[in-house]
Design an enzyme around this catalytic site. Structure first.
Site, mmCIF file in Angstrom:
data_model
loop_
_atom_site.group_PDB
_atom_site.id
_atom_site.type_symbol
_atom_site.label_atom_id
_atom_site.label_comp_id
_atom_site.label_asym_id
_atom_site.label_seq_id
_atom_site.Cartn_x
_atom_site.Cartn_y
_atom_site.Cartn_z
ATOM 1 N N GLU A 1 -2.978 -3.094 -7.099
ATOM 2 C CA GLU A 1 -3.343 -4.268 -6.281
ATOM 3 C C GLU A 1 -2.423 -4.236 -5.079
ATOM 4 O OE1 GLU A 1 -5.867 -5.505 -7.707
ATOM 5 O OE2 GLU A 1 -5.485 -4.732 -9.716
ATOM 6 N N CYS B 1 -0.765 -11.426 -0.011
ATOM 7 C CA CYS B 1 -1.630 -10.271 0.225
ATOM 8 C C CYS B 1 -2.916 -10.702 0.917
ATOM 9 C CB CYS B 1 -1.942 -9.584 -1.093
ATOM 10 S SG CYS B 1 -2.656 -10.689 -2.315
ATOM 11 N N ALA C 1 0.837 -1.203 0.000
ATOM 12 C CA ALA C 1 0.000 0.000 0.000
ATOM 13 C C ALA C 1 0.871 1.251 0.000
ATOM 14 C CB ALA C 1 -0.934 -0.012 1.210
HETATM 15 P P1 NAD Z 1 6.693 -3.213 -3.046
HETATM 16 O O1 NAD Z 1 5.592 -2.238 -2.971
HETATM 17 O O2 NAD Z 1 7.875 -2.988 -2.170
HETATM 18 O O3 NAD Z 1 7.267 -3.322 -4.540
HETATM 19 C C1 NAD Z 1 6.439 -3.665 -5.630
HETATM 20 C C2 NAD Z 1 7.062 -3.119 -6.910
HETATM 21 O O4 NAD Z 1 6.999 -1.699 -6.920
HETATM 22 C C3 NAD Z 1 8.528 -3.489 -7.091
HETATM 23 O O5 NAD Z 1 8.744 -3.806 -8.450
HETATM 24 C C4 NAD Z 1 9.257 -2.219 -6.693
HETATM 25 O O6 NAD Z 1 10.523 -2.065 -7.286
HETATM 26 C C5 NAD Z 1 8.309 -1.153 -7.198
HETATM 27 N N1 NAD Z 1 8.410 0.123 -6.497
HETATM 28 C C6 NAD Z 1 8.775 0.341 -5.222
HETATM 29 N N2 NAD Z 1 8.669 1.666 -4.929
HETATM 30 C C7 NAD Z 1 8.232 2.279 -6.053
HETATM 31 C C8 NAD Z 1 7.888 3.625 -6.388
HETATM 32 N N3 NAD Z 1 7.984 4.618 -5.477
HETATM 33 N N4 NAD Z 1 7.439 3.897 -7.638
HETATM 34 C C9 NAD Z 1 7.300 2.913 -8.535
HETATM 35 N N5 NAD Z 1 7.614 1.610 -8.288
HETATM 36 C C10 NAD Z 1 8.061 1.303 -7.049
HETATM 37 O O7 NAD Z 1 6.026 -4.636 -2.774
HETATM 38 P P2 NAD Z 1 6.739 -6.023 -2.414
HETATM 39 O O8 NAD Z 1 7.344 -5.898 -1.057
HETATM 40 O O9 NAD Z 1 7.568 -6.479 -3.549
HETATM 41 O O10 NAD Z 1 5.481 -7.010 -2.366
HETATM 42 C C11 NAD Z 1 4.756 -7.290 -1.192
HETATM 43 C C12 NAD Z 1 3.503 -6.450 -1.129
HETATM 44 O O11 NAD Z 1 2.684 -6.725 -2.266
HETATM 45 C C13 NAD Z 1 2.636 -6.757 0.077
HETATM 46 O O12 NAD Z 1 2.146 -5.556 0.608
HETATM 47 C C14 NAD Z 1 1.493 -7.580 -0.510
HETATM 48 O O13 NAD Z 1 0.303 -7.538 0.228
HETATM 49 C C15 NAD Z 1 1.341 -6.953 -1.862
HETATM 50 N N6 NAD Z 1 0.682 -7.863 -2.794
HETATM 51 C C16 NAD Z 1 -0.582 -7.564 -3.234
HETATM 52 C C17 NAD Z 1 -1.253 -8.463 -4.077
HETATM 53 C C18 NAD Z 1 -2.642 -8.200 -4.590
HETATM 54 O O14 NAD Z 1 -3.042 -8.832 -5.577
HETATM 55 N N7 NAD Z 1 -3.419 -7.310 -4.000
HETATM 56 C C19 NAD Z 1 -0.629 -9.645 -4.444
HETATM 57 C C20 NAD Z 1 0.663 -9.892 -3.971
HETATM 58 C C21 NAD Z 1 1.310 -9.002 -3.157
#
Ligand code: NAD
Length: 489
Positions: free
Chosen positions: A250, A284, A229
Site C-alpha cells: 500500500e 496517502c 513507493a
Molecule cells: P516508509 O516507506 O519510509 O517506511 C514504511 C516502513 O517501511 C517503515 O516501517 C520503514 O522502517 C520500513 N522500511 C523502510 N525501508 C525499507 C526497506 N528497504 N525494506 C523494508 N522495510 C523498509 O514510509 P513512511 O515515510 O513511514 O510513510 C509515509 C508513506 O506511506 C507515504 O508515501 C504515504 O503515502 C504512504 N502511505 C500509504 C498508505 C496506503 O494505504 N496506501 C497509507 C498511509 C501511508
C-alpha cells in the site's frame, strides 16, 4: 527535478538522531518539541522469526471462533487504553489530539469490519454434484507475516493488516515505523493483554535495515507493507526471486481533485482544504493537485485561500485545537521547503507561501501554488501541506491531467453533472474515485488501494482478508469411486 531526486528530497527516511537505529537502538522524538519520548533496542531478527515459526501451528489450529473472540478482546483492551494510545500518537507524530482520538476509534472499529470481511471474502463454500462428489473452497493462512508500518497512522494502518492477518490464522511480526515505535508498542501490548501471545503478535522495533532483514528471512511467508513507493519498489526488487512470498504493498499517491461547475463554493473549499491539509498533508490519499476549470478559477481560489488562511497549525495539545500539527521531523520540513522553492523557481506562482515560523521545528503552514505554467511538473508525492493548482479549459483536459501521474490512488470530482461524473469515474485511473467527497477518509468497509505506483493490486481495507489467506480448492468424496471409460484394451 527527476522523480528519484524529488522523492528523496521530500520523503525523509530518518530524522537526524533516528539514524542511530544503525547502532542497534531506536530513539523516537516528539516533532512539536524535539523531546525524546521513546528509546529501545532494535529486534534480533533470527530470534523474532524463530519464535513466530514455533507459535504459528498452535495459533492456526485454534478454532476461528477463538481467534475472533480474541480479536474482540483486543478491541476492549484498546478501549481501556484509548487515552494513553491517543496521547502517544499525538505526541509521537504530532497530529492534533482530536485526530489521534479518531485514529484510536478506527483501530477499534477495524475488528468488527475484519470479522465481517473474513466471513464474506474468505468463507467456506461447497458445490455438490451427485457424480463428482463435493467441490469445496476453503482458505488457509500463509504462516508468518511481517507487517511494516508507516509513521503517519502509526496504530490504525499497521492494525489494518494485523487484525485480518491474525483472524485468518497467521502469526504477525509487527515492525512499526522507526519514527513511531512508542505508539506501536502500546498497540502491541493491547493484543498481548487480550490473550494473543507476544509470540503470535510480536512487537519488533527496527528501522529500514531490520525491515530488509525481516522480509528476506526464509522463515517469513509474506510482507504486508504500508509506506512510500520508493520503499515498496525496494521491497519488490528484493523479493523479485521469491514469488513464494505474499507481498501486499500500500503506497503513496499524487492525487488529483477536479473542480468543476458548482454554485456551492464554500462546501467545495472545505472539501479541498480537508483533502489537501488534513494531517498536515501527510496522508496517502491527500489531494496534491487541484485541477480547476479556468472560468471557475478566481472564485474557487479566493475561497480556498481564505479558508486555508484560517487554518490553525500548532502543537497537538494546543487550545484552541489546531487543524493540523507539525510534519514528522525537521528533515521532512526541510525537504518540503526545498520542494516549494523548486516549484517557485521553475514556473510556479505562489498563491499562499509555505511558512515555517521556527526553523528549529517542523511546523509548516498550508501552502498553495499555481503550477499551470510549469513545463515538467514533478510527478512525486510531496508528503506535506502543499497543494498545486492547475488550470484547464475543458473536461477532457481535466481528466488527462488527473491521469498525468505514475501513481493511481485517489481522485475526486467536485461539482459537475452526473454525466460528467460518469465520464470521470470511467476514465480516472485510481483505486478510489469520488464525487463531491474529499479524497481523504476512505471507508474501511470498502476496499482501499491503488494502481500504478500506489500499490500492487492487493487492496487493503475490506479486501485485506484476500491477501491474508489463500484459497484451497478440494474435490472430495467419502469413498473412492472411479472408472476409466475409454482407451483401455
Ligand atoms: P516508509 O516507506 O519510509 O517506511 C514504511 C516502513 O517501511 C517503515 O516501517 C520503514 O522502517 C520500513 N522500511 C523502510 N525501508 C525499507 C526497506 N528497504 N525494506 C523494508 N522495510 C523498509 O514510509 P513512511 O515515510 O513511514 O510513510 C509515509 C508513506 O506511506 C507515504 O508515501 C504515504 O503515502 C504512504 N502511505 C500509504 C498508505 C496506503 O494505504 N496506501 C497509507 C498511509 C501511508
Amino acid at each position: 527535478m527527476d522523480g528519484a531526486a524529488a522523492s528523496s528530497a521530500t520523503i525523509a527516511s530518518d530524522r537526524g538522531p533516528v539514524s542511530e537505529s544503525s547502532k542497534a537502538e531506536i530513539i523516537s522524538y516528539e516533532p512539536a518539541t524535539g523531546a525524546e519520548i521513546w528509546r529501545g533496542p532494535v529486534c534480533e531478527i533470527d530470534d523474532v522469526v524463530s519464535r513466530a515459526r514455533r507459535a504459528w501451528p498452535g495459533w492456526a489450529a485454534q478454532p476461528l471462533s477463538t481467534r475472533m473472540e480474541l480479536a474482540r478482546r483486543f478491541a476492549n483492551e484498546v478501549r481501556k487504553d484509548a487515552d494513553k494510545l491517543a496521547t502517544s500518537i499525538a505526541r509521537e507524530v504530532g497530529k492534533p489530539l482530536w485526530e489521534a482520538n479518531a485514529e484510536v476509534e478506527q483501530v477499534i472499529n477495524k475488528v468488527e469490519v475484519s470479522i465481517r470481511a473474513y466471513a464474506e471474502r474468505t468463507s467456506q463454500r461447497k458445490l455438490d454434484s451427485a457424480l463428482q462428489g463435493t467441490m469445496a473452497v476453503r482458505h488457509k493462512p500463509h504462516g508468518v507475516l511481517v507487517v511494516l508500518g508507516p509513521y503517519n497512522y502509526p496504530a490504525h494502518l499497521p492494525n489494518a493488516h494485523i487484525v485480518p492477518a491474525l483472524i485468518a490464522g497467521n502469526v504477525v511480526i509487527f515492525k512499526p515505523s522507526e519514527k513511531a515505535p512508542a505508539s506501536g508498542e502500546i498497540l502491541a501490548r493491547c493484543f498481548n493483554r487480550a490473550g494473543i501471545s507476544a509470540a503470535v503478535m510480536q512487537f519488533a522495533p527496527g528501522g529500514p535495515t531490520e525491515g530488509q532483514a525481516l522480509i528476506s528471512h526464509d522463515g517469513v511467508d509474506g510482507v504486508l507493507f504500508t509506506g512510500s513507493a520508493n520503499t515498496g519498489i525496494a521491497i519488490n526488487r528484493r523479493l523479485a526471486t521469491r514469488p513464494d512470498k505474499m507481498v501486499a504493498l500500500e503506497m503513496g499517491g499524487n492525487n488529483a481533485m477536479v473542480m468543476w461547475d458548482t454554485p456551492k463554493l464554500t462546501d467545495a473549499a472545505a472539501l479541498i482544504v480537508q483533502s489537501a491539509f488534513a494531517t498536515t498533508g501527510q496522508r496517502c490519499t491527500a489531494a496534491r493537485r487541484l485541477i480547476v476549470k479556468n472560468s471557475m478559477y478566481d472564485a474557487v481560489i479566493s475561497e480556498v485561500k481564505a479558508l486555508a488562511d484560517r487554518v490553525i497549525f500548532g502543537a497537538p495539545f494546543d487550545e484552541p485545537a489546531p487543524f493540523m500539527g507539525p510534519v514528522i521531523d525537521n528533515a521532512a520540513a526541510d525537504g518540503l521547503s526545498e520542494s516549494f522553492l523548486y516549484l517557485m523557481s521553475n514556473g510556479g506562482k505562489a498563491i499562499k507561501h509555505l511558512v515555517r515560523p521556527d526553523e528549529s521545528l517542523p511546523f509548516l503552514s498550508p501552502a498553495i501554488i499555481d503550477t499551470t505554467a510549469m513545463k515538467d511538473r514533478p510527478d512525486v508525492e510531496l508528503f506535506g501541506p502543499i497543494l498545486q493548482v492547475i488550470r484547464v479549459e475543458d473536461f477532457d483536459e481535466a481528466i488527462a491531467e488527473t491521469n498525468n501521474t505514475r501513481f493511481g490512488l485517489a481522485a475526486s470530482l467536485i461539482g459537475g453533472t452526473p454525466q460528467e461524473y460518469n465520464k470521470f469515474w470511467a476514465n480516472a485511473r485510481a483505486g478510489l474515485v469520488n464525487w463531491n467527497r474529499a479524497t481523504v477518509n476512505p471507508s474501511h468497509a470498502a476496499p482501499m488501494g491503488g494502481i500504478g505506483l500506489s500499490g500492487n493490486h492487493r487492496p487493503t481495507g475490506y479486501y485485506a482478508a484476500d491477501y491474508c489467506a489463500y484459497p484451497v480448492a478440494s474435490g472430495e468424496m467419502e469413498q473412492p469411486r472411479a472408472m476409466i471409460g475409454v482407451g483401455l484394451k
